[in-house]
Design a protein around this motif. Structure first.
Motif, mmCIF file in Angstrom:
data_model
loop_
_atom_site.group_PDB
_atom_site.id
_atom_site.type_symbol
_atom_site.label_atom_id
_atom_site.label_comp_id
_atom_site.label_asym_id
_atom_site.label_seq_id
_atom_site.Cartn_x
_atom_site.Cartn_y
_atom_site.Cartn_z
ATOM 1 N N PHE B 185 0.810 -1.226 0.000
ATOM 2 C CA PHE B 185 0.000 0.000 0.000
ATOM 3 C C PHE B 185 0.841 1.273 0.000
ATOM 4 C CE2 PHE B 185 -2.322 -3.362 2.243
ATOM 5 C CZ PHE B 185 -3.459 -3.451 1.476
ATOM 6 N N ALA B 186 1.908 1.281 -0.796
ATOM 7 C CA ALA B 186 2.762 2.472 -0.843
ATOM 8 C C ALA B 186 2.180 3.551 -1.730
ATOM 9 C CB ALA B 186 4.154 2.091 -1.346
ATOM 10 N N ILE B 187 1.327 3.160 -2.668
ATOM 11 C CA ILE B 187 0.768 4.142 -3.605
ATOM 12 C C ILE B 187 -0.743 4.007 -3.651
ATOM 13 C CG2 ILE B 187 2.737 4.514 -5.149
ATOM 14 C CD1 ILE B 187 1.584 2.225 -6.887
ATOM 15 N N ALA B 188 -1.382 5.096 -4.011
ATOM 16 C CA ALA B 188 -2.839 5.098 -4.166
ATOM 17 C C ALA B 188 -3.179 6.154 -5.199
ATOM 18 C CB ALA B 188 -3.521 5.409 -2.837
ATOM 19 N N VAL B 189 -4.434 6.174 -5.613
ATOM 20 C CA VAL B 189 -4.867 7.251 -6.477
ATOM 21 C C VAL B 189 -5.189 8.442 -5.577
ATOM 22 C CG1 VAL B 189 -6.555 8.005 -8.180
ATOM 23 C CG2 VAL B 189 -5.793 5.632 -8.139
ATOM 24 N N ALA B 190 -4.648 9.603 -5.939
ATOM 25 C CA ALA B 190 -4.913 10.823 -5.176
ATOM 26 C C ALA B 190 -5.558 11.835 -6.109
ATOM 27 C CB ALA B 190 -3.619 11.382 -4.604
ATOM 28 N N SER B 199 -0.062 8.358 -6.457
ATOM 29 C CA SER B 199 0.784 9.134 -5.551
ATOM 30 C C SER B 199 1.061 8.381 -4.264
ATOM 31 C CB SER B 199 0.079 10.459 -5.217
ATOM 32 O OG SER B 199 0.870 11.243 -4.361
ATOM 33 N N THR B 200 2.201 8.707 -3.672
ATOM 34 C CA THR B 200 2.454 8.304 -2.294
ATOM 35 C C THR B 200 1.777 9.331 -1.400
ATOM 36 O OG1 THR B 200 4.435 9.647 -2.295
ATOM 37 C CG2 THR B 200 4.715 7.333 -2.863
#
Lengths: 578, 301
Positions: B185-190, B199-200
């Motif tokens: 879970f280092a990145i997600a949609v922001a 983005s992180t």
């Protein structure tokens, strides 16, 4: 003791309230604060950032603790909001930046704030480290008043103005303005909770039967038969069942649910409880849009009072039934009014709609059977249960029963909330509100909001029923009736509608994410008289953009993002005038 | 499992119960474009390029996630389907650098997509502008040029680069980083709308994030937005040459799991390591060692 596994993951649904907590105190979501929330709720920081950056009311970069949201959406634009914003920019500097006069304050533009009856409108929000933020709606504003709101230190909070309510039949609005909205005693004296008692007597099957006989359909825009939805949830074996009151009213031009919530909050609670009994729901959520501070504070008080009076919680109204309501505040996202996006928002995820099927009646909030109804739909249920479905169905037309709330705004003599039987002619409704303001000639009516369509003066004979609107290719939508007189800049309104959908698209699916951008660019080209190729080519391209959004978008936002624009271009000479 | 039979373009096709319309299309040999779909990930049905016309449905439906139900009648090549697919491809190609997305390019040729008709690409914004965009706000466009997602390449570690000018936001990397493979879970949609981006938290560089450099995001990226530094640098220098590359299959020697590796070498150097999607051991996913831990090879004295 640390919690782990499923128990820890179950904290995710507290993310949105926690982010509100931060924003209420310091005015933005700082990295340190976000990390702390993530640690406590066991949410990955990247995920939480994705959620925080999704909502327009939150800032993930430092922002002044006092912020003035100035509505520049269509109804306020008709009242001069564009000029007002230009003046503010000149005097107060660019949006989002601390004011040169006062570093602790800033201003920004906002989509519709749901105060279209008192346009132009603004909303002042002041964070408070003590946890008591101030949210103050301001109607009929001008630059000096806004500057005063931003710059003066000790200022008595403005008294909330009461909405103009009128119409030919007062059913949903019968208590509005006549009772103290904060008094459960007043509500009882005005007949409150008698419907709930009858609902407990007749039980779930009895309630659903009455609603079915009443032929009640959803008032949020889709007009789905309410009884069918409730019955489907009641039948589902999976437990628990949830009930959600969708009070994320954000359709530009709409303020009907706000008036009910602010002026008759106990009715919302009573109606939710009746619906919950019908669907076998033990838990309810009331999702109020973040731009409605007065509605949410009155509803919270009403929930607390109702619980103290035994109308919520274990053993409601002396029966063995159990139901309780939790209020959730939105944070500036039109898309969260879409029911599956609303589920995700409550669950602490980004407010992105889900693909359907599965439908909410089978897999809704937390994957469980869920009833979602709009405030106005629920408000009708009280009358239906109290007086019987047949009496309800005797009002309106055979296909559209009952009364309907219409939000009259724009260039109309007496803007306000009007209740009339479904099937009333649009022309009658306009006459009821005093006609076009200042005796000017009517140019157009926007019916149903930004996701609705424009009507010509020749079309105002349309009966305002679901089937009547459908017959001329329109929709009642959320009940917006926005009047544009001959002086209105229709092209400017269309460009603002395009900007609205570009801002409010969640960004999940390609047709809507890029289509809303391409649509806005194209309208700007037409408006400036600089088409790529011929104007005909541009019209064809616009039609194709509209088609892919309608056909291939995940949810109703993308599917209707071109409808008002296409209706205007097909009926009016918008961009061809000198 | 019992079979269900549906009708696709007038022909009956039988698939096992629970299979998707896409699986049925593929079983019938119908070329169906997909971008966000991958066999080893949960369908997110966001790209909408696989839509088909389903009789009785008001809108088109995403074939990648809609289960086939007995009696369904599906059209995969109607005018509506062709329009939607063409527009989706044009929308992407007019806003994203798709030069390395081979399959997308092939589908664009097939559907005659003309991304140029939205105007020339707008000049790229200032560095970090996309990361700083505010939900619900944007500057009004001129309309003379088509807005794009162009932005500088993010190079903040020695193993892989993130070139989000090439990102079509298919969500695959987020899924691979999350519960579909790595659970990091280092990145997600922001962000939101056109400003939505991978983005992180607070857009911090990868070394400050939870990233463990498994590179599974690279493995699923369909457009070359995520790329080994070795490949990125060679491409920049003009020395990336697949025709001079050898692909060897082997088993990772680091631990006892025995992951299947597909090792690409060029000029005697390992330039890229992938794992076959169909590998029962890895499902296409690896860890930092199997993916990147090969610098010592060839440096032995």
């Amino acid at each position: 003791m640390a919690v782990g596994g499923d128990q820890a993951r179950a904290q995710r649904h507290r993310l949105l309230p926690a982010l509100h907590g931060l924003s209420d105190r310091i005015g933005w979501i700082s990295p340190g604060a976000l990390n702390y929330v993530c640690e406590r709720l066991r949410v990955p920081p990247a995920d939480a950032y994705g959620v925080a950056s999704f909502y327009a009311l939150f800032s993930t970069t430092p922002r002044a603790p006092q912020i003035l949201h100035v509505c520049d959406d269509i109804a306020c634009r008709l009242a001069g909001a564009e000029e007002l914003c230009a003046q503010l920019e000149q005097k107060l500097g660019p949006p989002h930046e601390p004011l040169p006069q006062q570093q602790s304050a800033c201003w920004t533009r906002s989509p519709c704030l749901g105060m279209c009856d008192r346009a132009p409108a603004a909303l002042f929000i002041a964070a408070d480290p003590g946890g008591s933020p101030r949210g103050e709606p301001l109607g009929e504003v001008d630059r000096p008043r806004l500057e005063q709101a931003l710059l003066s230190e000790d200022r008595p909070p403005a008294q909330p103005a009461r909405a103009t309510v009128a119409g030919t039949q007062r059913t949903l609005l019968r208590r509005i303005g006549k009772i103290d909205p904060e008094s459960i005693g007043d509500y009882r004296k005005a007949g409150g909770f008698t419907a709930l008692r009858r609902a407990i007597e007749i039980g779930p099957a009895g309630i659903i039967h009455e609603v079915d006989v009443a032929k009640l359909t959803g008032r949020g825009g889709a007009a789905f038969p309410t009884a069918r939805k409730w019955e489907a949830v009641a039948r589902e074996p999976a437990r628990p069942h949830y009930l959600i009151c969708n009070a994320d009213e954000s359709e530009p031009g709409t303020f009907k649910d706000r008036v009910i919530m602010e002026e008759d909050p106990f009715a919302v609670i009573e109606a939710m409880t009746i619906a919950a009994i019908a669907g076998g729901c033990e838990r309810g959520y009331l999702y109020v849009r973040g731009e409605y501070p007065l509605a949410s504070s009155r509803l919270q008080k009403a929930i607390d009072e109702a619980r103290a009076a035994g109308m919520l919680g274990d053993g409601i109204c002396g029966s063995p039934l159990r139901f309780d309501i939790e209020m959730r505040r939105g944070a500036g996202a039109y898309i969260c009014g879409e029911e599956t996006a609303l589920f995700n928002s409550i669950e602490g995820l980004r407010g992105e709609p889900r693909n359907k099927p599965p439908f909410p009646v089978r897999k809704g909030l937390f994957g469980k059977p869920t009833i979602v109804n709009n405030v106005e739909t629920l408000a009708n249920v009280i009358e239906i249960v109290a007086k019987g479905g047949e009496a309800f169905a005797s009002v309106g037309t055979p296909g559209s029963t009952g009364t309907k709330l219409f939000c009259l705004c724009g260039h109309i003599a007496r803007p306000g909330l009007y209740e009339v039987p479904l099937g009333t002619m649009l022309a009658e409704l306009l006459a009821l509100a005093g006609g076009v303001r200042g005796g000017k000639r009517l140019q157009a009516v926007l019916l149903g909001g930004a996701a609705g369509s424009f009507l010509t003066p020749a079309e105002i004979g349309v009966p305002l029923s679901f089937e009547g609107a459908r017959a001329i290719g329109a929709t009642l939508g959320s009940g917006v009736v926005m009047v544009l007189d001959e002086t209105a800049d229709l092209g400017g309104i269309l460009v603002r509608i395009a900007a609205f959908f570009r801002d409010e698209s969640c960004g999940q699916c390609v047709p809507c994410r890029v289509g809303t951008v391409r649509q806005e660019e194209l309208l700007h080209r037409l408006r400036r008289g600089r088409p790529l190729g011929s104007a005909t080519q541009e019209r064809d391209l616009l039609a194709q953009i509209g088609q892919v959004m309608r056909d291939a978008s995940i949810c109703g936002l993308g599917q209707t993002a071109s409808s008002a624009i296409e209706s205007a271009l097909s009926k009016f000479e918008v961009f061809n005038r000198a | 499992m019992p079979d269900v039979t549906i009708e696709i373009d007038g022909k009956a096709v039988s698939v096992p119960e629970g299979a998707t319309i896409l699986a049925a299309c593929r079983a019938a040999g119908i070329d169906t474009p997909t971008l966000c779909y991958l066999e080893n990930l949960t369908p997110v049905n966001v790209c909408r390029v696989c839509v088909v016309e389903l009789e009785g449905s008001r809108t088109l439906v995403p074939s990648c996630s809609r289960q086939a139900e007995s009696g369904m009648k599906v059209k995969t090549d109607s005018a509506r389907v062709r329009t939607s697919r063409t527009m989706v491809l044009e929308f992407l190609a007019s806003s994203v650098d798709v030069s390395l997305a081979d399959d997308l390019q092939r589908q664009m040729r097939r559907y005659g997509a003309q991304p140029g008709r939205y105007g020339p690409p707008a000049p790229p914004p200032k560095a970090d502008q996309r990361d700083a965009s505010v939900a619900g706000h944007h500057d009004p466009p001129s309309g003379d040029a088509a807005h794009t997602v162009a932005q500088p390449v993010k190079r903040d570690n020695e193993l892989y680069v993130r070139d989000y000018t090439k990102c079509i936001l298919c969500y695959k990397c987020v899924e691979a980083c999350g519960s579909d493979a790595q659970n990091t879970f280092a990145i997600a949609v922001a962000g939101r709308g056109f400003d939505a981006r991978i983005s992180t938290e607070h857009a911090v560089p990868l070394p400050d994030s939870a990233c463990v450099y498994c590179g599974n995001c690279i493995g699923v990226c369909p457009t070359g937005a995520l790329m080994f530094v070795t490949e990125h640098d060679r491409r920049a220098q003009g020395t990336w040459d697949p025709s001079r590359q050898n692909k060897g299959e082997t088993i990772c020697p680091y631990c006892g799991v025995g992951c299947n590796l597909e090792v690409s070498t060029q000029d005697g150097e390992i330039v890229k390591v992938m794992s076959p999607l169909e590998s029962g051991v890895t499902n296409g996913h690896l860890c930092i060692k199997g993916r990147f831990g090969w610098q010592f090879v060839g440096k032995r004295r």
